[in-house]
Motif scaffolding. Structure first.
Motif, short mmCIF file in Angstrom:
data_model
loop_
_atom_site.label_atom_id
_atom_site.label_comp_id
_atom_site.label_asym_id
_atom_site.label_seq_id
_atom_site.Cartn_x
_atom_site.Cartn_y
_atom_site.Cartn_z
N HIS A 92 0.65 -0.65 5.94
CA HIS A 92 -0.69 -0.82 6.52
C HIS A 92 -1.61 0.34 6.18
O HIS A 92 -2.80 0.14 5.92
CB HIS A 92 -0.57 -1.00 8.04
N TYR A 94 -1.34 2.28 3.48
CA TYR A 94 -1.66 2.15 2.05
C TYR A 94 -2.75 1.11 1.83
O TYR A 94 -3.71 1.35 1.07
CB TYR A 94 -0.41 1.74 1.27
N ILE A 95 -2.63 -0.02 2.49
CA ILE A 95 -3.62 -1.09 2.32
C ILE A 95 -4.97 -0.65 2.85
O ILE A 95 -6.02 -0.94 2.25
CB ILE A 95 -3.14 -2.38 3.03
N SER A 96 -4.97 0.05 3.98
CA SER A 96 -6.22 0.55 4.55
C SER A 96 -6.94 1.49 3.58
O SER A 96 -8.15 1.39 3.38
CB SER A 96 -5.93 1.28 5.88
N LEU A 98 -6.46 1.62 0.35
CA LEU A 98 -6.83 0.84 -0.84
C LEU A 98 -8.20 0.22 -0.64
O LEU A 98 -9.02 0.16 -1.57
CB LEU A 98 -5.78 -0.25 -1.08
N LYS A 99 -8.48 -0.22 0.59
CA LYS A 99 -9.75 -0.90 0.88
C LYS A 99 -10.92 0.08 1.02
O LYS A 99 -12.00 -0.13 0.47
CB LYS A 99 -9.62 -1.69 2.19
N SER A 106 -7.56 4.79 -3.90
CA SER A 106 -7.19 3.40 -4.16
C SER A 106 -6.11 3.31 -5.23
O SER A 106 -5.17 2.52 -5.12
CB SER A 106 -8.42 2.60 -4.60
N VAL A 113 2.13 1.25 -2.81
CA VAL A 113 2.60 -0.07 -2.38
C VAL A 113 3.72 -0.56 -3.30
O VAL A 113 4.75 -1.07 -2.84
CB VAL A 113 1.43 -1.08 -2.36
N GLU A 132 1.74 -9.39 2.46
CA GLU A 132 0.65 -8.59 3.03
C GLU A 132 -0.16 -7.87 1.97
O GLU A 132 -1.34 -7.60 2.15
CB GLU A 132 1.22 -7.59 4.04
N ALA A 133 0.48 -7.55 0.85
CA ALA A 133 -0.17 -6.71 -0.16
C ALA A 133 -1.02 -7.50 -1.16
O ALA A 133 -2.05 -7.00 -1.63
CB ALA A 133 0.88 -5.89 -0.92
N PRO A 136 -5.20 -8.01 -0.43
CA PRO A 136 -6.06 -6.85 -0.68
C PRO A 136 -5.98 -6.35 -2.12
O PRO A 136 -6.98 -5.88 -2.68
CB PRO A 136 -5.55 -5.80 0.31
N LEU A 137 -4.81 -6.45 -2.74
CA LEU A 137 -4.69 -6.04 -4.14
C LEU A 137 -5.54 -6.94 -5.03
O LEU A 137 -6.20 -6.47 -5.97
CB LEU A 137 -3.22 -6.09 -4.59
#
Length: 423
Positions: A92, A94-96, A98-99, A106, A113, A132-133, A136-137
């Motif tokens: 979570h 990492y994704i945050s 990334l965004k 990023s 990830v 989940e990844a 956003p990827l």
């Protein structure tokens, strides 16, 4: 005799003392080694915890340093114990980043990830990481700068390769990549938006890597011939790395998709017998034959690939009878990793590039790579850190007991033991 007895007892006492001191020294060294290893593990985990906490900081440079530290640690170690109860938290964060993070954040987050997925390996968490990844990827792939898109393509390939449960899931990711390779949408200006050479190479590499997982023959040959036709157009001119990546993609298609179908029609595309009765896709591929032969041969000579002569390069594409062979020493215990097909070579080259200097460590200790490359794991590779300590401690005790027994037998052979009451 009395003095001799006293002297012999004295010698025996000295020898017993030496035994004790040697045993003590051996035990001390063993304990020191275990303590040092424990300290190293504790120190690494402490650093990882600090990096994880720093991902929540407001200062961008602090988060970047934390991400870089985590990426470096996950490259060089198989941190299964660390992620066991933290993989959702890590994912979570990492994704945050990334965004909302900078371009550098990023890039690092996308790579993190992928490393998280590889570390999870054959565990049950990998499919959840993939699910989940990917959204956003995929968004970052559309709107991000080139550097981010390249890291995202690598991460998409890895999380899908590790986490996909079926070909449909893999194909969905490959379609995302193919849209980068062969964009059909028009921009507001009415022109096709083409990727840069670097992004195109990354997309071709990631797409080919996922193609290696294809099994079964539920394929539309008309679709594949269209793809080959477009890849041939990339082979004709332009950046050499793009042409090499296109050639590798064509080789994998022929090895996996076409070869099985050819066996039902002809031995290979060199057959000229009864052509009118052949399927349309066979006739179309036959028409592309000379073009592909010429382009692949020219590329082989231009790239100076001394390991692959002109003839094998050509034959690889159309018959699968000659394969690119390579070997890599993994460790003394696990021996040499060898490849003899395009599928194996593409997988090896992609994972070597993705893991960088950490590839050998993962090849030795990561169950995922053991399965991919049929490697024999180390005897302790599947144990947790605490289990490894118990095994090694038990081994140390057994070695100490063995030393005592050997010295006792040696003393008996020398007749150096003196029994009480003997004159």
């Amino acid at each position: 005799m009395g003095r001799r007895k006293q002297k012999m007892v004295s010698v025996d006492q000295v020898e017993v003392s030496d035994d004790d001191s040697m045993t003590s020294a051996s035990t001390a060294l063993s304990d020191h080694g275990l303590a040092q290893e424990t300290d190293n593990i504790d120190s690494l985990e402490f650093e990882l915890e600090k990096h994880l906490d720093a991902l929540y900081e407001k200062r961008g440079s602090t988060r970047e340093n934390a991400l870089a530290g985590l990426v470096s640690a996950f490259e060089g170690h198989v941190l299964i114990d660390f992620i066991q109860n933290r993989y959702i938290t890590l994912l979570h964060q990492y994704i945050s980043l990334l965004k909302k993070g900078s371009a550098k954040e990023s890039c690092l987050a996308a790579r993190a990830v992928g490393l998280l997925s590889i570390t999870s390996g054959c565990g049950s968490n990998t499919h959840e990481v993939m699910e989940e990844a990917i959204p956003p990827l995929s968004r970052a792939l559309i709107s991000g700068p080139d550097a981010v898109r390249i890291f995202v393509l690598d991460s998409l390939a890895v999380v899908t390769f590790v986490g996909s449960n079926n070909w449909e899931e893999t194909e969905a990711t490959m379609k995302i990549m193919w849209e980068i390779i062969h964009p059909k949408s028009l921009s507001k200006a009415g022109t096709i938006v083409k990727p840069s050479s670097a992004v195109l190479v990354a997309a071709l590499s990631a797409w080919s890597f996922l193609l290696t997982t294809l099994t079964g023959w539920r394929v539309d040959l008309d679709m594949w011939t269209e793809m080959i036709s477009f890849l041939c157009s990339l082979l004709e001119k332009g950046d050499r790395m793009v042409r090499i990546a296109s050639g590798e993609a064509i080789a994998v298609i022929f090895e996996i998709v076409i070869a099985g179908k050819l066996s039902n029609v002809s031995n290979d595309l060199e057959s000229q017998e009864d052509i009118p009765s052949k399927p349309k896709w066979f006739i179309y591929l036959l028409s592309l034959k000379e073009k592909i032969i010429s382009l692949v041969s020219d590329l082989s000579m231009e790239a100076g690939e001394r390991g692959l002569t002109r003839k094998p390069c050509v034959r690889i594409c159309f018959t699968g009878r000659v394969h690119p062979e390579t070997s890599l020493v993994v460790s003394k215990k696990q021996g040499v990793l060898t490849t003899s097909t395009w599928t194996e070579l593409i997988q090896l080259n992609f994972l070597k590039r993705f893991l960088g200097s950490g590839f050998l460590k993962h090849a030795q200790d990561n169950e995922l790579l053991h399965n991919v490359f049929d490697l024999i794991p180390h005897s302790e590779s599947n144990l947790t850190t605490s289990q490894k300590r118990i095994v090694r401690s038990s081994g140390d005790r057994m070695r100490t007991q063995g030393l005592k027994r050997d010295r006792h037998l040696a003393n008996l052979r020398k007749g150096a033991l003196v029994f009480d009451g003997q004159d």
